[in-house]
Design a protein around this motif. Structure first.
Motif, PDB file in Angstrom:
ATOM      1  N   SER A 179      21.128  69.029  85.336  1.00  0.00           N
ATOM      2  CA  SER A 179      21.383  70.033  84.303  1.00  0.00           C
ATOM      3  C   SER A 179      20.343  71.139  84.284  1.00  0.00           C
ATOM      4  O   SER A 179      20.641  72.266  83.885  1.00  0.00           O
ATOM      5  CB  SER A 179      21.437  69.364  82.923  1.00  0.00           C
ATOM      6  N   ARG A 180      19.108  70.812  84.701  1.00  0.00           N
ATOM      7  CA  ARG A 180      18.078  71.847  84.651  1.00  0.00           C
ATOM      8  C   ARG A 180      16.923  71.510  85.584  1.00  0.00           C
ATOM      9  O   ARG A 180      16.552  70.350  85.736  1.00  0.00           O
ATOM     10  CB  ARG A 180      17.549  72.003  83.217  1.00  0.00           C
ATOM     11  N   LYS A 181      16.356  72.562  86.189  1.00  0.00           N
ATOM     12  CA  LYS A 181      15.132  72.436  86.983  1.00  0.00           C
ATOM     13  C   LYS A 181      13.976  72.946  86.130  1.00  0.00           C
ATOM     14  O   LYS A 181      14.012  74.066  85.635  1.00  0.00           O
ATOM     15  CB  LYS A 181      15.241  73.229  88.284  1.00  0.00           C
ATOM     16  N   ILE A 182      12.947  72.117  85.975  1.00  0.00           N
ATOM     17  CA  ILE A 182      11.835  72.444  85.086  1.00  0.00           C
ATOM     18  C   ILE A 182      10.538  72.528  85.883  1.00  0.00           C
ATOM     19  O   ILE A 182      10.178  71.584  86.591  1.00  0.00           O
ATOM     20  CB  ILE A 182      11.707  71.393  83.964  1.00  0.00           C
ATOM     21  N   HIS A 183       9.865  73.650  85.744  1.00  0.00           N
ATOM     22  CA  HIS A 183       8.662  73.901  86.537  1.00  0.00           C
ATOM     23  C   HIS A 183       7.387  73.583  85.757  1.00  0.00           C
ATOM     24  O   HIS A 183       7.213  74.007  84.613  1.00  0.00           O
ATOM     25  CB  HIS A 183       8.619  75.365  86.982  1.00  0.00           C
ATOM     26  N   PHE A 184       6.494  72.821  86.390  1.00  0.00           N
ATOM     27  CA  PHE A 184       5.157  72.550  85.864  1.00  0.00           C
ATOM     28  C   PHE A 184       4.160  73.389  86.661  1.00  0.00           C
ATOM     29  O   PHE A 184       4.184  73.384  87.889  1.00  0.00           O
ATOM     30  CB  PHE A 184       4.810  71.069  85.996  1.00  0.00           C
ATOM     31  N   GLU A 185       3.280  74.079  85.963  1.00  0.00           N
ATOM     32  CA  GLU A 185       2.333  74.976  86.614  1.00  0.00           C
ATOM     33  C   GLU A 185       0.992  74.293  86.853  1.00  0.00           C
ATOM     34  O   GLU A 185       0.675  73.269  86.244  1.00  0.00           O
ATOM     35  CB  GLU A 185       2.107  76.222  85.739  1.00  0.00           C
ATOM     36  N   ASN A 186       0.180  74.888  87.743  1.00  0.00           N
ATOM     37  CA  ASN A 186      -1.210  74.467  87.872  1.00  0.00           C
ATOM     38  C   ASN A 186      -1.912  74.645  86.538  1.00  0.00           C
ATOM     39  O   ASN A 186      -1.621  75.590  85.784  1.00  0.00           O
ATOM     40  CB  ASN A 186      -1.941  75.327  88.915  1.00  0.00           C
ATOM     41  N   TYR A 187      -2.838  73.744  86.229  1.00  0.00           N
ATOM     42  CA  TYR A 187      -3.688  73.971  85.066  1.00  0.00           C
ATOM     43  C   TYR A 187      -4.651  75.115  85.374  1.00  0.00           C
ATOM     44  O   TYR A 187      -5.002  75.344  86.531  1.00  0.00           O
ATOM     45  CB  TYR A 187      -4.506  72.715  84.758  1.00  0.00           C
ATOM     46  N   ASN A 188      -5.082  75.843  84.345  1.00  0.00           N
ATOM     47  CA  ASN A 188      -6.140  76.809  84.566  1.00  0.00           C
ATOM     48  C   ASN A 188      -7.493  76.107  84.383  1.00  0.00           C
ATOM     49  O   ASN A 188      -7.539  74.924  84.007  1.00  0.00           O
ATOM     50  CB  ASN A 188      -6.008  78.019  83.622  1.00  0.00           C
ATOM     51  N   LYS A 189      -8.568  76.807  84.645  1.00  0.00           N
ATOM     52  CA  LYS A 189      -9.892  76.172  84.641  1.00  0.00           C
ATOM     53  C   LYS A 189     -10.276  75.633  83.261  1.00  0.00           C
ATOM     54  O   LYS A 189     -10.960  74.601  83.160  1.00  0.00           O
ATOM     55  CB  LYS A 189     -10.947  77.138  85.157  1.00  0.00           C
ATOM     56  N   TYR A 190      -9.825  76.310  82.207  1.00  0.00           N
ATOM     57  CA  TYR A 190     -10.157  75.854  80.854  1.00  0.00           C
ATOM     58  C   TYR A 190      -9.386  74.573  80.505  1.00  0.00           C
ATOM     59  O   TYR A 190      -9.925  73.672  79.849  1.00  0.00           O
ATOM     60  CB  TYR A 190      -9.832  76.954  79.838  1.00  0.00           C
ATOM     61  N   GLU A 191      -8.141  74.491  80.949  1.00  0.00           N
ATOM     62  CA  GLU A 191      -7.358  73.277  80.718  1.00  0.00           C
ATOM     63  C   GLU A 191      -7.930  72.104  81.504  1.00  0.00           C
ATOM     64  O   GLU A 191      -7.951  70.970  81.010  1.00  0.00           O
ATOM     65  CB  GLU A 191      -5.899  73.524  81.106  1.00  0.00           C
ATOM     66  N   LEU A 192      -8.415  72.358  82.717  1.00  0.00           N
ATOM     67  CA  LEU A 192      -9.042  71.302  83.504  1.00  0.00           C
ATOM     68  C   LEU A 192     -10.296  70.788  82.808  1.00  0.00           C
ATOM     69  O   LEU A 192     -10.565  69.576  82.797  1.00  0.00           O
ATOM     70  CB  LEU A 192      -9.378  71.813  84.910  1.00  0.00           C
ATOM     71  N   LYS A 208     -20.592  72.855  80.955  1.00  0.00           N
ATOM     72  CA  LYS A 208     -19.359  73.634  80.871  1.00  0.00           C
ATOM     73  C   LYS A 208     -19.322  74.777  81.885  1.00  0.00           C
ATOM     74  O   LYS A 208     -18.318  74.982  82.577  1.00  0.00           O
ATOM     75  CB  LYS A 208     -19.172  74.181  79.456  1.00  0.00           C
ATOM     76  N   THR A 209     -20.415  75.520  82.012  1.00  0.00           N
ATOM     77  CA  THR A 209     -20.440  76.676  82.910  1.00  0.00           C
ATOM     78  C   THR A 209     -20.247  76.269  84.357  1.00  0.00           C
ATOM     79  O   THR A 209     -19.424  76.843  85.082  1.00  0.00           O
ATOM     80  CB  THR A 209     -21.765  77.451  82.764  1.00  0.00           C
ATOM     81  N   ILE A 210     -20.993  75.248  84.802  1.00  0.00           N
ATOM     82  CA  ILE A 210     -20.892  74.818  86.200  1.00  0.00           C
ATOM     83  C   ILE A 210     -19.507  74.232  86.481  1.00  0.00           C
ATOM     84  O   ILE A 210     -18.949  74.417  87.573  1.00  0.00           O
ATOM     85  CB  ILE A 210     -22.007  73.807  86.552  1.00  0.00           C
ATOM     86  N   LEU A 211     -18.913  73.565  85.493  1.00  0.00           N
ATOM     87  CA  LEU A 211     -17.591  72.974  85.684  1.00  0.00           C
ATOM     88  C   LEU A 211     -16.506  74.044  85.761  1.00  0.00           C
ATOM     89  O   LEU A 211     -15.612  73.967  86.604  1.00  0.00           O
ATOM     90  CB  LEU A 211     -17.286  71.988  84.553  1.00  0.00           C
ATOM     91  N   LEU A 212     -16.568  75.037  84.899  1.00  0.00           N
ATOM     92  CA  LEU A 212     -15.574  76.112  84.937  1.00  0.00           C
ATOM     93  C   LEU A 212     -15.638  76.869  86.255  1.00  0.00           C
ATOM     94  O   LEU A 212     -14.606  77.216  86.844  1.00  0.00           O
ATOM     95  CB  LEU A 212     -15.785  77.070  83.765  1.00  0.00           C
ATOM     96  N   THR A 213     -16.857  77.114  86.741  1.00  0.00           N
ATOM     97  CA  THR A 213     -17.024  77.790  88.037  1.00  0.00           C
ATOM     98  C   THR A 213     -16.447  76.956  89.160  1.00  0.00           C
ATOM     99  O   THR A 213     -15.758  77.462  90.062  1.00  0.00           O
ATOM    100  CB  THR A 213     -18.517  78.070  88.302  1.00  0.00           C
ATOM    101  N   HIS A 214     -16.708  75.652  89.105  1.00  0.00           N
ATOM    102  CA  HIS A 214     -16.209  74.738  90.139  1.00  0.00           C
ATOM    103  C   HIS A 214     -14.686  74.652  90.112  1.00  0.00           C
ATOM    104  O   HIS A 214     -14.038  74.714  91.169  1.00  0.00           O
ATOM    105  CB  HIS A 214     -16.820  73.355  89.933  1.00  0.00           C
ATOM    106  N   PHE A 215     -14.106  74.535  88.933  1.00  0.00           N
ATOM    107  CA  PHE A 215     -12.650  74.425  88.828  1.00  0.00           C
ATOM    108  C   PHE A 215     -11.962  75.712  89.302  1.00  0.00           C
ATOM    109  O   PHE A 215     -10.897  75.662  89.924  1.00  0.00           O
ATOM    110  CB  PHE A 215     -12.236  74.110  87.389  1.00  0.00           C
TER     111      PHE A 215
END
Length: 298
Positions: free
Chosen positions: A183-196, A216-223
């Motif tokens: 009945s429907r095709k549903i798309h899941f997107e990549n998470y952005n860095k903040y969601e990760l 937080k800073t090093i993780l956001l840069t890494h993601f």
């Protein structure tokens, strides 16, 4: 650690709402989910079924099952005694047969996944594994069988196909009967860095850990860097990173021989140093994989 409640799912609001409209309804319908790995397709489907069980207008009972399988499992070889999808009837001399049935010459039935999922959802991950690779490929029999079961049991079992974006279109094109029953095709997107980052903090919170705010800073840069990789695993990668941080912390504390002297708060505190080393180790592994000609699965 998979979320157990809808409020624990990070992002994917449009995809989750679209799935809810098709599953948690008066007339649930077969659907297809596609997107990159580790974005919560299976988790969202499982939680939505749990929600639907509590609604008075859905056909799902409180014990409606969620049966998870994958395309590789359903690549049934006709020479095997059991079709994983629809089951089989065993020969009475087969080892798995019950003794009382064997003694009377009555074959023992073995239910398949459709029977297991009766009244609930059959979730087929990596459905593109069913794409036939040749005329003599046994997958040629698997897809027509699935279509037949979707039609014969459309009021009893909801089938959800899931897989990576590019390959699911090819899967749909293998048989026109598939597209007409979805009945429907549903798309899941990549998470952005903040969601990760939010997913990581939720994982830590669920297990009683506190992350150093300086991380937080090093993780956001890494993601952000990770999201440039085609093979990035989203929440799967976050879980790998988190588990590596726990290992590094435990190893460091054991080497320093100070575990017994630490308080519970100190043991549950994940420092900047732990994350810095974990990120360095994972990036080194990725770079080494590129050097020898393999793409790292991160």
């Amino acid at each position: 650690v998979r979320p157990q409640k809808m409020e624990r799912i990070v992002g994917q609001e449009r995809a989750v709402e679209a799935m809810r409209s098709k599953v948690a309804s008066v007339y649930p319908q077969h659907i297809l989910l596609y997107g990159p790995p580790g974005v919560g397709k299976t988790t969202a489907a499982r939680i939505i079924l749990e929600e639907a069980k509590k609604l008075p207008y859905t056909p799902f009972s409180v014990d409606a099952p969620f049966v998870e399988t994958d395309g590789t499992t359903l690549r049934w070889d006709a020479r095997d005694m059991t079709n994983p999808l629809i089951g089989s009837v065993h020969d009475p001399i087969y080892q798995g047969a019950r003794r009382d049935l064997a003694d009377t010459g009555i074959p023992e039935p073995k239910p398949g996944l459709v029977t297991d999922a009766h009244g609930g959802i059959l979730f087929i991950d990596e459905a593109y594994s069913l794409i036939p690779q040749g005329e003599r490929d046994f997958a040629n029999e698997a897809i027509p069988t699935i279509i037949q079961e979707m039609e014969n049991n459309r009021n009893d079992v909801i089938v959800i196909f899931a897989g990576y974006t590019e390959m699911m279109e090819e899967f749909l094109n293998t048989n026109p009967g598939l597209a007409s029953r979805i009945s429907r095709k549903i798309h899941f997107e990549n998470y952005n860095k903040y969601e990760l980052y939010d997913i990581l903090t939720l994982m830590a919170d669920q297990q009683g850990y506190i992350i150093d705010k300086k991380c937080k800073t090093i993780l956001l840069t890494h993601f952000e860097k990770c999201l440039c990789s085609e093979s990035f695993g989203n929440a799967r990668y976050v879980r790998k990173l988190f588990e590596l941080v726990l290992y590094i912390q435990a190893e460091r504390l054991m080497k320093e021989r100070i575990v017994s002297a630490l308080t519970g708060a100190e043991l549950s505190y994940l420092s900047y140093i732990n994350f810095e080393k974990a990120i360095h180790d994972l990036e080194k592994k990725e770079n080494n994989s590129k050097i020898i000609g393999f793409r790292a699965d991160i």
